[in-house]
Enzyme design. Structure first.
Site, PDB file in Angstrom:
ATOM      1  N   SER A  93      29.711  36.098  38.946  1.00 39.25           N
ATOM      2  CA  SER A  93      29.268  37.317  38.281  1.00 39.25           C
ATOM      3  C   SER A  93      28.075  37.925  39.022  1.00 39.25           C
ATOM      4  O   SER A  93      28.174  38.229  40.208  1.00 39.25           O
ATOM      5  CB  SER A  93      28.945  37.020  36.815  1.00 39.25           C
ATOM      6  OG  SER A  93      28.681  38.177  36.084  1.00 39.25           O
ATOM      7  N   ASP A  98      39.938  40.819  34.509  1.00 38.83           N
ATOM      8  CA  ASP A  98      38.478  40.720  34.453  1.00 38.83           C
ATOM      9  C   ASP A  98      37.839  42.078  34.725  1.00 38.83           C
ATOM     10  O   ASP A  98      38.099  42.719  35.739  1.00 38.83           O
ATOM     11  CB  ASP A  98      38.021  39.694  35.495  1.00 38.83           C
ATOM     12  CG  ASP A  98      36.523  39.422  35.428  1.00 38.83           C
ATOM     13  OD1 ASP A  98      35.812  40.110  34.672  1.00 38.83           O
ATOM     14  OD2 ASP A  98      36.067  38.513  36.140  1.00 38.83           O
TER      15      ASP A  98
END
Length: 595
Positions: free
Chosen positions: A366, A418
């Site tokens: 991330s 995602d």
């Protein structure tokens, strides 16, 4: 009754709602007085039946919770500048070209930024006010004011638009004909090293997960995790282990040891110091892969969120021979901090003095993936053999030139739909445009859209049950300001291009940015339930082009696919399946472009 009347773009039947809301707001004063009297009465310790006292205490607590939630909602949602725009939004583009209007709009934008900055400061009042934090407040406020200044959407409008977009997206996908599928087979050189890079991702993801410390470890092991690291939390570490900053350092270190399987002596540096633009990271010797691993933690705090939201671009300071070096400012600052620690404090020198033959590998998930990718670019001049594995990195990270430059040493891994690898300011503008278009074309009341959307997300169904286009393709509604005369969405708005599917013109402050390196995409095969609760989920794996992530996809797994534990389970499944079929040809899915 009044609030559910009309549609999102036809507020006429609920015009009286504004007056009712102000009347309801005025009633909060006697409610606050009544709640205060109840609190004082309870505080006096009056002698009454215990059940009565407990009931009154519960009522007082609930009353204060409702009052506090209402105040916070008003602070966040209410736009004190909306009414000032009405004379200009209804006047049309010609009036907005005047000097007076231009000055007014610039002043309004400044005021909007100030309003957002005040909101952010109130919500983040507990994280300090150093120079970096103040700069992040300003950057985040500018981003929000830029994104929301030309619309008059409330949160429920956005939720309705997302529900409609998901159904529209699924409807288009289900109606695709074989001739509409665009397939781009992978290059042989890429397919040859897919298994090798996938195995590397599987191995180094353990380090990216370890950087999160004990919270992720306990979350992944809810029944045994606390027992395993409980002893480490109470045990003091020898002084030769470099633990820096943060709370529960020994708990973090214990979870890191269990996650990576390494020994105490294999760690060179572990830091959980966490501030705006300053991320926790660890440095370890990985003897299995003969590498010095730098793992940068992803988003876990308000400080990290502010780093994420500092989304304007800046030029990356590095010697890489690339002219266009624009990158995400907040992530660049975080990568610069880790770089200074690694080089300035001699951490990497210490690591390579112990294992000079090892190579450098930088990993992260991330926000940590974005910082790791930029850190690898910064370090490549000093460490030409550096490799980077970025798990679920943000899309809005690198300029096109840096994106191409990073492909020789960076591999990104993305799972399913995602949202983070598809998230950039440019893609958010595109999402806003699509939301405006789909709700302007839907003739259903908002409550029906939301109820049907909740049912569809939970249980599925036919995406055609709720139309997302007006009968007859009526485009007239798009020429009217959204939500009536007080709307900020007008012809001069940058987002007002609903009749076109062409990319929006980017702001110089927020140019198009791209994900790092080559991308491995894990995609779910078949159906495993709306939320992936089935343990028999099968995944396909292939090399993907960054253009496949140029649009945000709506779905129930767009957030869960980003979670590190979900990504680790998917990697475990893929690697295990491919290990059982070593002699089979490389499995891949065709590259599908869905618009």
């Amino acid at each position: 009754m009044f609030s559910v009347s009309g549609t999102i773009c036809n507020p006429g039947p609920r015009k009286s709602m504004s007056k009712l809301l102000y009347i309801r707001l005025a009633l909060f004063l006697p409610e606050m007085v009544w709640a205060s009297l109840g609190a004082a009465w309870v505080a006096d310790g009056v002698q009454c039946d215990r059940t009565v006292v407990n009931g009154i205490i519960a009522t007082v607590i609930v009353s204060w919770i409702i009052i506090a939630a209402t105040v916070v909602t008003i602070i966040i949602v209410f736009d004190p500048l909306g009414g000032k725009m009405a004379p200009y939004s209804s006047a049309g583009p010609s009036h907005l070209d005047s000097r007076e209007s231009s000055q007014f709009l610039n002043g309004l934008k400044t005021a909007a930024t100030s309003v957002w900055e005040t909101r952010i400061r109130l919500l983040c009042c507990c994280i300090g006010t150093d120079d970096h934090t103040r700069g992040a407040f300003t950057s985040t406020a500018e981003l929000f004011s830029t994104y929301f200044s030309d619309t008059d959407l409330v949160p429920s409008d956005i939720a309705a638009g997302l529900a409609l977009l998901h159904q529209q997206q699924d409807n288009i996908s289900s109606n695709l004909e074989p001739d509409d599928v665009v397939s781009r087979p992978p290059e042989p050189s890429q397919e040859a090293d897919l298994d090798e890079e996938l195995e590397n991702c599987h191995h180094y993801m353990q380090f990216a997960a370890a950087a999160y410390g004990w919270p992720l470890y306990i979350y992944r092991n809810p029944f045994t995790g606390l027992c395993k690291i409980g002893g480490d939390c109470c045990r003091s570490r020898p002084t030769e282990y470099d633990l820096v900053g943060g709370d529960q350092l020994n708990c973090h270190f214990g979870s890191i040891l269990h996650t990576t399987g390494l020994q105490y002596r294999d760690f060179i540096h572990v830091s959980f110091h966490d501030k705006v633009y300053e991320l926790p990271f660890l440095v370890a010797l990985d003897h299995r892969k003969e590498s010095v691993v730098v793992a940068v933690r992803g988003t876990m705090s308000l400080q990290d969120i502010l780093t994420d939201l500092s989304a304007e671009s800046e030029t990356l300071d590095c010697e890489c021979g690339v002219q266009d070096r624009l990158v995400h400012k907040g992530i660049s600052q975080a990568a610069r901090y880790v770089y200074r620690r690694l080089i300035g404090d001699g951490i990497l020198s210490q690591a390579f003095s112990i294992a000079p033959e090892y190579r450098l590998v930088v990993v992260g998930h991330s926000l940590g993936a974005g910082a790791a990718a930029l850190l690898a670019i910064m370090l490549r001049n000093s460490y030409p053999q550096v490799r980077c594995y970025a798990f679920s990195p943000p899309r809005g990270l690198l300029s096109k030139s840096l994106c191409e430059y990073s492909k020789s040493f960076t591999v990104s891994l993305v799972l399913g739909k995602d949202v983070i690898p598809r998230l950039s300011v440019t893609n958010l503008e595109d999402l806003k445009r699509r939301i405006l278009r789909v709700i302007a074309h839907c003739s259903q009341p908002k409550y029906k859209i939301l109820l049907h959307g909740c049912w569809y997300e939970l249980f599925g169904g036919s995406p055609e049950n709720l139309p997302t286009e007006l009968d007859g393709g009526d485009q007239g509604h798009l020429t009217q300001p959204l939500l009536g005369e007080q709307s900020l969405l007008t012809h001069w708005s940058p987002a007002y291009s609903c009749s076109s599917d062409s990319p929006l013109d980017s702001s110089p402050k927020y140019p198009p940015l791209y994900p790092p390196g080559r991308i491995i995409h894990l995609e779910e095969e078949g159906s495993a339930g709306r939320f992936g609760c089935c343990s028999a989920t099968q995944y396909g794996v292939r090399w993907a082009h960054e253009a496949e992530f140029s649009r945000i996809l709506i779905g129930p797994k767009m957030l869960t696919d980003h979670m590190p534990d979900v990504l680790m389970r998917a990697l475990d499944s893929v690697v295990a399946d491919r290990a059982l079929c070593v002699s089979c040809p490389a499995q891949g899915l065709p590259d599908v472009d869905v618009v």
